[in-house]
Design a protein around this motif. Structure first.
Motif, mmCIF file in Angstrom:
data_model
loop_
_atom_site.group_PDB
_atom_site.id
_atom_site.type_symbol
_atom_site.label_atom_id
_atom_site.label_comp_id
_atom_site.label_asym_id
_atom_site.label_seq_id
_atom_site.Cartn_x
_atom_site.Cartn_y
_atom_site.Cartn_z
ATOM 1 N N ARG A 23 74.030 -31.017 -12.125
ATOM 2 C CA ARG A 23 73.868 -32.334 -12.701
ATOM 3 C C ARG A 23 72.417 -32.510 -13.189
ATOM 4 O O ARG A 23 72.168 -33.075 -14.238
ATOM 5 N N PHE A 24 71.482 -31.981 -12.378
ATOM 6 C CA PHE A 24 70.079 -32.109 -12.736
ATOM 7 C C PHE A 24 69.766 -31.242 -13.945
ATOM 8 O O PHE A 24 69.057 -31.641 -14.856
ATOM 9 N N TYR A 43 65.943 -40.762 -13.538
ATOM 10 C CA TYR A 43 66.871 -41.638 -12.822
ATOM 11 C C TYR A 43 66.333 -43.052 -12.714
ATOM 12 O O TYR A 43 67.076 -44.020 -12.820
ATOM 13 N N LYS A 63 63.765 -34.150 -29.597
ATOM 14 C CA LYS A 63 64.752 -33.807 -28.556
ATOM 15 C C LYS A 63 64.173 -33.380 -27.220
ATOM 16 O O LYS A 63 64.871 -32.766 -26.413
ATOM 17 N N VAL A 64 62.885 -33.666 -26.976
ATOM 18 C CA VAL A 64 62.347 -33.323 -25.662
ATOM 19 C C VAL A 64 62.606 -34.486 -24.720
ATOM 20 O O VAL A 64 62.275 -35.628 -25.032
ATOM 21 N N SER A 65 63.224 -34.180 -23.574
ATOM 22 C CA SER A 65 63.534 -35.261 -22.625
ATOM 23 C C SER A 65 62.342 -35.483 -21.705
ATOM 24 O O SER A 65 61.321 -34.799 -21.784
ATOM 25 N N ILE A 102 62.861 -35.465 -13.225
ATOM 26 C CA ILE A 102 64.226 -35.886 -12.886
ATOM 27 C C ILE A 102 64.196 -37.250 -12.200
ATOM 28 O O ILE A 102 64.991 -38.154 -12.509
ATOM 29 N N LEU A 139 70.366 -32.432 -17.439
ATOM 30 C CA LEU A 139 69.432 -33.391 -18.028
ATOM 31 C C LEU A 139 68.472 -32.713 -18.999
ATOM 32 O O LEU A 139 68.037 -33.304 -19.977
ATOM 33 N N ALA A 140 68.127 -31.455 -18.672
ATOM 34 C CA ALA A 140 67.147 -30.762 -19.509
ATOM 35 C C ALA A 140 67.806 -30.283 -20.797
ATOM 36 O O ALA A 140 68.927 -29.775 -20.778
ATOM 37 N N THR A 141 67.112 -30.455 -21.895
ATOM 38 C CA THR A 141 67.645 -30.003 -23.176
ATOM 39 C C THR A 141 67.046 -28.645 -23.530
ATOM 40 O O THR A 141 66.194 -28.124 -22.809
ATOM 41 N N ILE A 199 61.920 -34.713 -18.788
ATOM 42 C CA ILE A 199 61.608 -33.581 -17.910
ATOM 43 C C ILE A 199 60.525 -32.699 -18.525
ATOM 44 O O ILE A 199 59.547 -32.329 -17.870
ATOM 45 N N GLY A 200 60.687 -32.398 -19.812
ATOM 46 C CA GLY A 200 59.670 -31.607 -20.494
ATOM 47 C C GLY A 200 58.335 -32.318 -20.526
ATOM 48 O O GLY A 200 57.283 -31.716 -20.305
ATOM 49 N N ASP A 213 63.429 -28.794 -23.980
ATOM 50 C CA ASP A 213 62.698 -28.827 -22.709
ATOM 51 C C ASP A 213 62.399 -27.414 -22.236
ATOM 52 O O ASP A 213 61.291 -27.103 -21.801
#
Lengths: 146, 183
Positions: A3-4, B156, B101-103, B152, A7-9, B105-106, A12
């Protein structure tokens, strides 16, 4: 976990790869510096007087230097552009001949009976240039408390 | 968003970051083999500020956090380290955020790695030797992992705290307004 990861594309992952690349950049810079710059010198001393001081980069091909003294003692030293070794000597223990080739700063060949010392040095700071990650930990301890 | 509302929001984020930073100091570092490595939980707040506030206000949050943290628990040298780290990571995050497109997390991983880069640059200037930089791979590999984790967490938070939604929408609205004005 899956699931985690969802999230990363893709971009990323790309960013993270670039970051890993950046983090190894200092190694690349360090080794490039060490292989190109940081000129090494051969210093040959007899009876604590410096007889020869030659930059290894100035040497084109292999060459021999013979240190003669009045009482018939001699040491023959082979010098090439990246390493040095004692080719021959008429001392009684032959330790210098058997100590092999030296190539990095700080290494020495010593012929005790003839009081000849062959040493590789760097001009600027000598042994201080050695990597000492442990001693830099003192600084890094502080980082944790910022 | 009214001026007062914005001020309170900035102050709230900054104080949260300070408190998280202080609490994190009390946790013994889980990375015993790498002194200097830490979780970087305050990064979550920087990420949220970046995603919910304009650039100028994000800078305010970071500067307030830095000053308060130095006053509460720090010295001049730690201020140098964390200041340079925060500057480098802020610029990096800003840049990465604008990549397509970088979320989050990046963005968070970038922030954490560049924080280490900034710190080590200062450390190597202070120690006057380049060899401190050779410690970067260890720090930043840990930094990437903790950065992903904080990313992450921030993801959330952004998606589940409704109030943040409101600020995020406001930000996009404001940007759209500005575009319209320009047009």
């Amino acid at each position: 976990m899956k699931r985690f990861l969802k999230l990363a594309t893709i971009s990323d992952m790309f960013v993270i790869l670039v970051l890993i690349g950046i983090s190894f950049l200092p190694f690349a810079v360090f080794y490039a510096e060490q292989s190109s710059g940081g000129e090494r010198f051969v210093v040959i001393t007899k009876d604590q007087t410096v007889l020869h001081e030659i930059a290894l980069s100035d040497i084109d091909g292999p060459q021999q230097i013979t240190i003669d003294s009045d009482d018939g003692h001699y040491n023959t030293i082979d010098i090439s552009s990246d390493e040095v070794h004692m080719h021959d000597a008429n001392c009684n223990d032959q330790v210098c001949v058997r100590s092999g080739t030296i190539d990095s700063p700080g290494e020495t060949i010593v012929c005790l009976p003839h009081k000849v010392i062959v040493e590789i040095t760097t001009k600027d700071t000598g042994a201080d240039q050695e990597i000492d990650i442990i001693s830099s930990f003192i600084f890094l301890k502080e980082l944790h408390y910022e | 968003m009214s001026n007062n509302q914005r001020l309170v929001y900035i102050a709230l984020l900054a104080s949260q970051a300070v408190i998280i930073g202080l609490v994190e100091r009390m946790i013994p570092s889980p990375f015993f083999f790498a002194p200097g490595a830490k979780l970087g939980l305050a990064n979550i707040i920087t990420c949220m500020a970046l995603y919910t506030l304009p650039v100028k206000d994000t800078m305010k949050v970071i500067v307030i956090r830095l000053l308060l943290q130095t006053l509460l628990a720090g010295t001049v040298s730690t201020f140098l380290y964390s200041g340079m780290g925060a500057l480098a990571s802020f610029l990096g995050m800003l840049f990465v955020k604008h990549l397509p497109k970088v979320s989050i997390i990046g963005v968070s991983a970038t922030g954490s790695v560049l924080h280490n880069v900034g710190q080590l640059v200062v450390a190597s200037l202070v120690a006057n030797t380049f060899s401190v930089m050779l410690y970067l791979p260890i720090l930043s590999l840990i930094g990437i992992l903790t950065g992903i984790a904080t990313g992450i967490a921030a993801h959330y938070l952004l998606h589940h705290v409704e109030r943040l939604h409101y600020y995020m929408d406001l930000k996009t609205l404001e940007i759209d307004d500005m575009k319209e004005v320009r047009l």
